[in-house]
Design an enzyme around this catalytic site. Structure first.
Site, PDB file in Angstrom:
ATOM      1  N   HIS A 306      17.949   3.024  17.527  1.00 34.38           N
ATOM      2  CA  HIS A 306      18.879   2.889  16.411  1.00 34.38           C
ATOM      3  C   HIS A 306      19.774   4.117  16.361  1.00 34.38           C
ATOM      4  O   HIS A 306      19.332   5.217  16.670  1.00 34.38           O
ATOM      5  CB  HIS A 306      18.109   2.763  15.082  1.00 34.38           C
ATOM      6  CG  HIS A 306      18.941   2.169  13.999  1.00 34.38           C
ATOM      7  ND1 HIS A 306      19.797   2.931  13.245  1.00 34.38           N
ATOM      8  CD2 HIS A 306      19.073   0.897  13.574  1.00 34.38           C
ATOM      9  CE1 HIS A 306      20.412   2.137  12.387  1.00 34.38           C
ATOM     10  NE2 HIS A 306      20.000   0.898  12.566  1.00 34.38           N
ATOM     11  N   ASP A 363      14.796  -5.554  13.970  1.00 38.22           N
ATOM     12  CA  ASP A 363      14.765  -6.805  14.720  1.00 38.22           C
ATOM     13  C   ASP A 363      13.484  -7.013  15.507  1.00 38.22           C
ATOM     14  O   ASP A 363      13.243  -8.102  16.023  1.00 38.22           O
ATOM     15  CB  ASP A 363      15.965  -6.860  15.689  1.00 38.22           C
ATOM     16  CG  ASP A 363      17.268  -6.971  14.929  1.00 38.22           C
ATOM     17  OD1 ASP A 363      17.337  -7.825  14.029  1.00 38.22           O
ATOM     18  OD2 ASP A 363      18.196  -6.205  15.212  1.00 38.22           O
TER      19      ASP A 363
HETATM   20  N1  CMC Z   1      16.108   0.379  25.399  1.00 34.42           N
HETATM   21  C1  CMC Z   1      16.229   1.316  26.375  1.00 34.42           C
HETATM   22  N2  CMC Z   1      16.959   2.439  26.258  1.00 34.42           N
HETATM   23  C2  CMC Z   1      17.601   2.628  25.096  1.00 34.42           C
HETATM   24  C3  CMC Z   1      17.520   1.706  24.037  1.00 34.42           C
HETATM   25  C4  CMC Z   1      16.744   0.554  24.217  1.00 34.42           C
HETATM   26  N3  CMC Z   1      16.630  -0.361  23.264  1.00 34.42           N
HETATM   27  N4  CMC Z   1      18.269   2.147  23.005  1.00 34.42           N
HETATM   28  C5  CMC Z   1      18.813   3.309  23.398  1.00 34.42           C
HETATM   29  N5  CMC Z   1      18.401   3.605  24.675  1.00 34.42           N
HETATM   30  C6  CMC Z   1      18.710   4.835  25.425  1.00 34.42           C
HETATM   31  C7  CMC Z   1      20.128   4.801  25.975  1.00 34.42           C
HETATM   32  O1  CMC Z   1      20.170   4.244  27.267  1.00 34.42           O
HETATM   33  C8  CMC Z   1      20.488   6.273  25.930  1.00 34.42           C
HETATM   34  O2  CMC Z   1      19.859   6.901  27.012  1.00 34.42           O
HETATM   35  P1  CMC Z   1      20.624   8.149  27.788  1.00 34.42           P
HETATM   36  O3  CMC Z   1      20.834   9.198  26.733  1.00 34.42           O
HETATM   37  O4  CMC Z   1      19.697   8.548  28.878  1.00 34.42           O
HETATM   38  O5  CMC Z   1      21.920   7.576  28.281  1.00 34.42           O
HETATM   39  C9  CMC Z   1      19.793   6.786  24.671  1.00 34.42           C
HETATM   40  O6  CMC Z   1      18.673   5.911  24.499  1.00 34.42           O
HETATM   41  C10 CMC Z   1      20.670   6.751  23.425  1.00 34.42           C
HETATM   42  O7  CMC Z   1      21.159   5.421  23.284  1.00 34.42           O
HETATM   43  P2  CMC Z   1      22.624   5.050  22.818  1.00 34.42           P
HETATM   44  O8  CMC Z   1      22.985   3.711  23.370  1.00 34.42           O
HETATM   45  O9  CMC Z   1      23.542   6.198  23.109  1.00 34.42           O
HETATM   46  O10 CMC Z   1      22.383   4.955  21.250  1.00 34.42           O
HETATM   47  P3  CMC Z   1      23.359   4.289  20.211  1.00 34.42           P
HETATM   48  O11 CMC Z   1      23.104   4.969  18.946  1.00 34.42           O
HETATM   49  O12 CMC Z   1      24.759   4.269  20.718  1.00 34.42           O
HETATM   50  O13 CMC Z   1      22.872   2.760  20.176  1.00 34.42           O
HETATM   51  C11 CMC Z   1      21.580   0.850  19.636  1.00 34.42           C
HETATM   52  C12 CMC Z   1      21.995   2.254  19.213  1.00 34.42           C
HETATM   53  C13 CMC Z   1      20.851   0.157  18.489  1.00 34.42           C
HETATM   54  C14 CMC Z   1      22.857   0.018  19.973  1.00 34.42           C
HETATM   55  C15 CMC Z   1      20.669   0.937  20.897  1.00 34.42           C
HETATM   56  O14 CMC Z   1      19.501   1.656  20.572  1.00 34.42           O
HETATM   57  C16 CMC Z   1      20.318  -0.443  21.451  1.00 34.42           C
HETATM   58  O15 CMC Z   1      21.084  -0.977  22.265  1.00 34.42           O
HETATM   59  N6  CMC Z   1      19.158  -1.036  21.065  1.00 34.42           N
HETATM   60  C17 CMC Z   1      18.805  -2.381  21.497  1.00 34.42           C
HETATM   61  C18 CMC Z   1      19.553  -3.411  20.672  1.00 34.42           C
HETATM   62  C19 CMC Z   1      19.002  -3.523  19.263  1.00 34.42           C
HETATM   63  O16 CMC Z   1      17.797  -3.618  19.071  1.00 34.42           O
HETATM   64  N7  CMC Z   1      19.924  -3.560  18.299  1.00 34.42           N
HETATM   65  C20 CMC Z   1      19.551  -3.730  16.887  1.00 34.42           C
HETATM   66  C21 CMC Z   1      19.850  -2.506  16.088  1.00 34.42           C
HETATM   67  S1  CMC Z   1      19.068  -2.525  14.487  1.00 34.42           S
HETATM   68  C22 CMC Z   1      19.807  -3.841  13.626  1.00 34.42           C
HETATM   69  C23 CMC Z   1      21.262  -3.642  13.427  1.00 34.42           C
HETATM   70  O17 CMC Z   1      21.685  -2.618  12.880  1.00 34.42           O
HETATM   71  O18 CMC Z   1      21.992  -4.543  13.756  1.00 34.42           O
END
Ligand code: CMC
Length: 429
Positions: A306, A363
């Site tokens: 998140h 989720d």
């Molecule tokens: N699985 C594997 N790696 C992950 C995940 C995941 N679910 N989430 C983040 N990472 C890694 C990402 O690859 C990155 O690694 P590195 O620094 O080595 O490149 C690091 O963790 C930081 O991730 P980010 O993508 O820069 O983080 P963000 O804040 O931009 O994204 C997020 C947040 C929710 C989009 C992401 O965690 C994600 O894609 N999660 C899976 C989808 C999900 O469950 N979404 C629902 C969110 S909660 C309900 C809502 O608000 O809608």
């Protein structure tokens, strides 16, 4: 002048006022930056940018705290109904019994949609995703209610809020009925908000769906937990669109579409698809976690991670407990719940997830409950939308009452071609 930060750039120093929130959030007010220093900030995904002051929802992502209007989410989840929370978000205070009863009665009245709108559904393909239908139909409400579209008018806004809150369950249920080629079921006055949604979703003219209180309460809990989440992608979309003074229906339909994406509200559907993939491919949870870590297929562990929470999402905590309770009460065994629990265990002790502070989000367990109570997979994100509606409405209204609001219009750092001479078409090649 109170506390300030100093910023020196190319020999000039300016003072940036510090803005303190009630719970210790600190912001640096950079509104004079470009005027004074000729530079802007660059912040992809706005991860360090506060877009507004807000008094609706508080999140402490490090501690895993979520509060609506000061009330802890776990307490609200245990004691309140969805419409009670909707009123709390919209007005700032919990309603009295009389206020809640009056609000519930008026929302129920509005659950019926204009009969002409029913024909819209026939124009969509049968396999249209309910989020696509919801966004389109919500946008079309602006053609039916031109008299309540001035976002600055408080009475008109109240009217539109009630309409949107009331009509979304009907719109979503009818999109499902259309996908099945079944007749639309109308809301019934004797049923509550959540029960009415289930009734419209599952009753047919030849068989009345009898609402199980366990199912209704589980769905209500999911709605309460999704009701707001401060400046998330869809709420920010609603604010951005609304900042142009576009009407509430247009702004909310944009929010619905923002929510649809798999990184946002679409994750609950993607999560079940992921769990089914793990099961069908015969993978152990550890094997799947290892695949996520190698990143070769650029798969993510859905329902994990998140932008704000760097700790267990408090909503996931409530939902994990509820998943076991609901399945137990319904006498359902879910193989996917077993897989989810094992995936969570494997991820939480894995260095990749520990280092990045990735925990289950809302989720991770909501999808399992939705599946257990019989909600079709394609409807999952639409359920999130029904839950999030009060938050979108509260954010929209707060923005329009905020004297600091200006049209949302970010800047950019241009990195394209420098000026060059035009080449006539005959000379190109
Ligand atoms: N699985 C594997 N790696 C992950 C995940 C995941 N679910 N989430 C983040 N990472 C890694 C990402 O690859 C990155 O690694 P590195 O620094 O080595 O490149 C690091 O963790 C930081 O991730 P980010 O993508 O820069 O983080 P963000 O804040 O931009 O994204 C997020 C947040 C929710 C989009 C992401 O965690 C994600 O894609 N999660 C899976 C989808 C999900 O469950 N979404 C629902 C969110 S909660 C309900 C809502 O608000 O809608």
């Amino acid at each position: 002048m109170g506390e300030f930060a100093e910023l020196t750039f190319r020999g000039r120093t300016i003072r940036l006022p510090v803005v303190e929130g009630t719970e210790g959030d600190t912001g640096l007010d950079i509104s004079v930056l470009r005027k004074e220093l000729g530079a802007i900030t660059l912040d992809p995904g706005y991860a360090n940018t506060g877009s507004c002051r807000s008094a609706i929802t508080y999140i402490d992502g490090e501690q895993g705290i979520l509060r609506y209007r000061g009330y802890d989410i776990a307490e609200l989840a245990e004691h309140t109904s969805f419409l009670e929370v909707a009123l709390l978000l919209l007005r700032g205070e919990l309603p009295t019994r009389d206020e809640l009863d009056a609000f519930t009665a008026s929302v129920k009245e509005y659950m019926v949609v204009h009969e002409d709108l029913r024909h819209f559904f026939n124009a969509f393909p049968k396999d249209a995703h309910p989020m696509a239908v919801a966004g389109a139909v919500i946008g079309s409400l602006s053609t039916f209610y031109p008299e309540s579209m001035d976002p600055k008018n408080i009475d008109e806004s109240k009217e539109s809020c009630r309409r949107l809150l009331a009509k979304l369950p009907t719109i979503i249920a009818w999109s499902y009925k259309h996908s099945l080629g079944r007749p639309m079921t109308y809301p019934h006055h004797s049923l509550g908000y959540v029960e009415n949604f289930l009734h419209m979703l599952f009753s047919t003219p030849f068989r009345e769906y009898v609402v199980d209180p366990v199912v209704a309460r589980a769905l209500e809990l999911i709605f309460v937990l999704h009701a707001d989440h401060e400046q998330n992608c869809s709420a920010s979309t609603v604010r951005v669109v609304g900042s142009s003074q576009a009407n509430m229906f247009a702004s909310i339909s944009a929010g619905v579409w923002a929510l649809w994406g798999p990184l946002h509200g679409g994750a609950n559907q993607a999560l079940i698809e992921m769990l089914e993939h793990v099961r069908n491919a015969g993978l152990t949870p550890q094997q799947f976690v290892d695949q996520v870590k190698t990143r070769t297929a650029s798969i993510r562990l859905m329902g994990f991670g998140h932008r704000v929470y760097k700790n267990y999402d408090p909503r996931a905590k409530v939902l994990k407990k509820a998943a076991f309770e609901v399945l137990d009460k319904l006498g359902v065994h879910s193989e996917l719940l077993d897989i989810a629990v094992k995936l969570e265990e494997a991820a939480l002790k894995d260095e990749y997830f520990i280092q990045r502070k990735l925990y289950p989000n809302v989720d991770f367990y909501s999808g399992i409950i939705l599946q257990a109570i019989g909600i079709p997979l394609t409807m999952f994100t639409a359920i999130f939308a029904i839950g999030r509606m009060p938050g979108w409405l509260a954010q929209f209204n707060e923005m329009h009452r905020d004297p600091d609001t200006r049209i949302a219009r970010p800047r950019q750092v241009y990195v394209g071609q420098a000026r060059r001479d035009f080449v006539p078409i005959a000379q190109r090649g």
